[in-house]
Motif scaffolding. Structure first.
Motif, PDB file in Angstrom:
ATOM      1  N   LEU A 296       6.897 -18.615   8.342  1.00  0.00           N
ATOM      2  CA  LEU A 296       6.830 -17.239   8.823  1.00  0.00           C
ATOM      3  C   LEU A 296       5.457 -16.646   8.527  1.00  0.00           C
ATOM      4  N   PRO A 297       5.045 -15.647   9.304  1.00  0.00           N
ATOM      5  CA  PRO A 297       3.804 -14.949   8.976  1.00  0.00           C
ATOM      6  C   PRO A 297       3.903 -14.285   7.607  1.00  0.00           C
ATOM      7  N   GLY A 298       2.748 -13.972   7.026  1.00  0.00           N
ATOM      8  CA  GLY A 298       2.724 -13.388   5.692  1.00  0.00           C
ATOM      9  C   GLY A 298       2.900 -11.898   5.645  1.00  0.00           C
ATOM     10  N   ASN A 299       2.595 -11.193   6.736  1.00  0.00           N
ATOM     11  CA  ASN A 299       2.768  -9.742   6.722  1.00  0.00           C
ATOM     12  C   ASN A 299       4.251  -9.398   6.592  1.00  0.00           C
ATOM     13  N   PRO A 300       4.613  -8.423   5.752  1.00  0.00           N
ATOM     14  CA  PRO A 300       6.026  -8.183   5.438  1.00  0.00           C
ATOM     15  C   PRO A 300       6.915  -7.892   6.632  1.00  0.00           C
ATOM     16  N   VAL A 301       6.480  -7.033   7.560  1.00  0.00           N
ATOM     17  CA  VAL A 301       7.324  -6.727   8.707  1.00  0.00           C
ATOM     18  C   VAL A 301       7.489  -7.965   9.577  1.00  0.00           C
ATOM     19  N   SER A 302       6.410  -8.699   9.785  1.00  0.00           N
ATOM     20  CA  SER A 302       6.466  -9.926  10.583  1.00  0.00           C
ATOM     21  C   SER A 302       7.427 -10.933   9.971  1.00  0.00           C
ATOM     22  N   ALA A 303       7.347 -11.115   8.644  1.00  0.00           N
ATOM     23  CA  ALA A 303       8.198 -12.100   7.978  1.00  0.00           C
ATOM     24  C   ALA A 303       9.668 -11.737   8.114  1.00  0.00           C
ATOM     25  N   LEU A 304       9.999 -10.454   7.896  1.00  0.00           N
ATOM     26  CA  LEU A 304      11.402 -10.052   7.963  1.00  0.00           C
ATOM     27  C   LEU A 304      11.919 -10.088   9.394  1.00  0.00           C
ATOM     28  N   VAL A 305      11.098  -9.702  10.362  1.00  0.00           N
ATOM     29  CA  VAL A 305      11.504  -9.774  11.764  1.00  0.00           C
ATOM     30  C   VAL A 305      11.804 -11.218  12.159  1.00  0.00           C
ATOM     31  N   CYS A 306      10.924 -12.145  11.810  1.00  0.00           N
ATOM     32  CA  CYS A 306      11.123 -13.542  12.197  1.00  0.00           C
ATOM     33  C   CYS A 306      12.316 -14.156  11.477  1.00  0.00           C
ATOM     34  N   ALA A 307      12.507 -13.807  10.211  1.00  0.00           N
ATOM     35  CA  ALA A 307      13.676 -14.308   9.492  1.00  0.00           C
ATOM     36  C   ALA A 307      14.958 -13.811  10.136  1.00  0.00           C
ATOM     37  N   LYS A 365       3.140   1.182  11.285  1.00  0.00           N
ATOM     38  CA  LYS A 365       1.722   1.396  11.618  1.00  0.00           C
ATOM     39  C   LYS A 365       1.014   0.064  11.823  1.00  0.00           C
ATOM     40  N   THR A 366       1.356  -0.924  10.980  1.00  0.00           N
ATOM     41  CA  THR A 366       0.830  -2.281  11.104  1.00  0.00           C
ATOM     42  C   THR A 366       1.950  -3.239  10.723  1.00  0.00           C
ATOM     43  N   SER A 367       1.722  -4.542  10.907  1.00  0.00           N
ATOM     44  CA  SER A 367       2.741  -5.517  10.524  1.00  0.00           C
ATOM     45  C   SER A 367       2.852  -5.673   9.012  1.00  0.00           C
ATOM     46  N   GLY A 368       1.961  -4.992   8.277  1.00  0.00           N
ATOM     47  CA  GLY A 368       2.065  -4.991   6.823  1.00  0.00           C
ATOM     48  C   GLY A 368       2.715  -3.744   6.281  1.00  0.00           C
ATOM     49  N   ASP A 369       3.062  -2.799   7.155  1.00  0.00           N
ATOM     50  CA  ASP A 369       3.627  -1.523   6.725  1.00  0.00           C
ATOM     51  C   ASP A 369       5.149  -1.617   6.697  1.00  0.00           C
TER      52      ASP A 369
END
Length: 400
Positions: A296-307, A365-369
């Motif tokens: 999964l990507p490392g950015n928190p929103v990206s990781a949770l979305v993909c999971a 705001k970003t994939s890390g937010d």
């Protein structure tokens, strides 16, 4: 640059390649929360006899029955079946008892008055034949299908298993899962932050998500940004686990070592990079022993979305859980969409006065937010388009 995989293609490819974890038999008290892998049929009629539903007396009803009835015995719960001698007699009974032979009606104790060895019916008591009797097989007949493979065993399912004598239950094997965070900048939750560091959070979020699905054989690991270390640690984890869920190190940066390390350990890439935002760098492959690997990507929103969108449904399916019906929502407001990528937009949901499930977007705001995610219940999936998805549009909704 490799071609992007569409969301639907990614979902189909994961389903095509995902292994099955098989099944095992466990004692009943160890089966709670597990996924059933056998059909369960009624051991006997439910209830197995005509069952009394109220405390009171059992009678033989007739239109000319007397208002005073003589007590000639008792039929208690758990007793062998008694016989009611005549129409002028009654048997005291308790809830759950067998209906006595010769009885066809039950009068609750609240409608009776005791007078010596007799019961006298109250003035407003107008019994009818068959009242307060739970007839044999009224719930289900012997051999009826009660539970199907793929059900998760909660309180109701556990009660049915126990009531039908299933002392050992065939359930899906619970896979061993490693959640792996990568990056020099990450420190444990209990450690002090140094300059340029952040605390690990993706692994806690993903582990919590897996526990919602009853997956408890989960460990969390951390790998620093070193090519040799990454390859060695991935080799060790592949030996010990059925599933790897990696976070970070999967993009195209100079210190993103995960794809090369996976290839070096014989993990076959199924796809890398999905036409979506956030979460485009996601990688999926299968290890040499059939291990499923989600990078999964490392950015928190990206990781949770993909999971949520890919890993959790795949793990449920691998245990035999049928795919749920899609959940559809109406957008409460216009939402910006990407012209070439599917957009996953966090949202809170609530029913309106017309009974529609409305989605109120809470864009990051970003994939890390990820600070706003606790105000949401999941995300909507919006197709690529020009401009905006209009308010009132219908979209698929995925819960965290």
């Amino acid at each position: 640059m490799s071609e992007l995989t569409s969301v639907s293609q990614a979902q189909a490819l994961i389903a095509e390649h995902m292994p099955s974890f098989g099944s095992e038999r466990v004692p009943l008290d160890e089966a709670v929360g597990r996924v059933l892998r056998q059909a369960v049929h009624a051991e006997h009629d439910h209830p197995p006899f005509d069952r009394v539903m109220m405390d009171g007396i059992a009678i033989r009803w007739s239109a000319t029955m007397p208002r005073r009835l003589r007590v000639v015995g008792a039929q208690m719960a758990g007793m062998r079946r008694q016989t009611l001698p005549s129409g002028n007699d009654c048997l005291e009974i308790t809830t759950g008892a067998m209906l006595p032979e010769g009885a066809d009606s039950v009068i609750p104790i609240e409608q009776l008055r005791r007078d010596g060895e007799d019961y006298v019916l109250s003035d407003d008591c107008a019994p009818v034949a068959g009242q307060f009797i739970h007839r044999r097989a009224a719930d289900c007949a012997q051999g009826s299908l009660l539970l199907s493979p793929g059900m998760r065993l909660g309180p109701a399912e556990m009660a049915l298993l126990a009531a039908n004598g299933v002392a050992n239950v065939e359930v899906a094997v619970m896979p061993s899962i490693a959640i792996v965070s990568t990056g020099d900048e990450l420190v444990d939750v209990g450690e002090a932050l140094g300059e340029g560091q952040i605390r690990r959070s993706n692994d806690s979020a993903v582990r919590a998500a897996l526990r919602l699905d009853g997956l408890e054989r989960v460990v969390m690991e951390h790998i620093v940004d070193d090519e040799a270390v990454t390859s060695q640690r991935i080799a060790e984890l592949l030996e010990r686990h059925d599933v790897l869920l990696l976070s970070g190190g999967v993009s195209m940066g100079q210190r993103d070592y995960v794809p090369a390390a996976l290839a070096a350990q014989g993990v076959r890439k199924v796809f890398h990079r999905i036409a979506q935002k956030p979460g485009k760098p996601m990688w999926f492959g299968i290890g040499p022993r059939g291990q499923a690997v989600f990078a999964l990507p490392g950015n928190p929103v990206s990781a949770l979305v993909c999971a949520t969108r890919y890993a959790r449904p795949a793990l449920r399916a691998a245990q035999g859980v049928p795919a749920p019906a899609p959940e559809w929502v109406c957008l409460d407001s216009d939402v910006d969409v990407n012209p070439s990528l599917a957009s996953f937009v966090p949202a809170r949901v609530q029913s309106d006065a017309q009974g529609r499930l409305m989605a109120y977007p809470v864009p990051s705001k970003t994939s890390g937010d990820f600070s706003s995610l606790p105000r949401t219940q999941g995300f909507v999936q919006l197709p690529p388009g020009q401009g905006k998805a209009a308010a009132g549009s219908v979209a698929a909704f995925y819960r965290w």
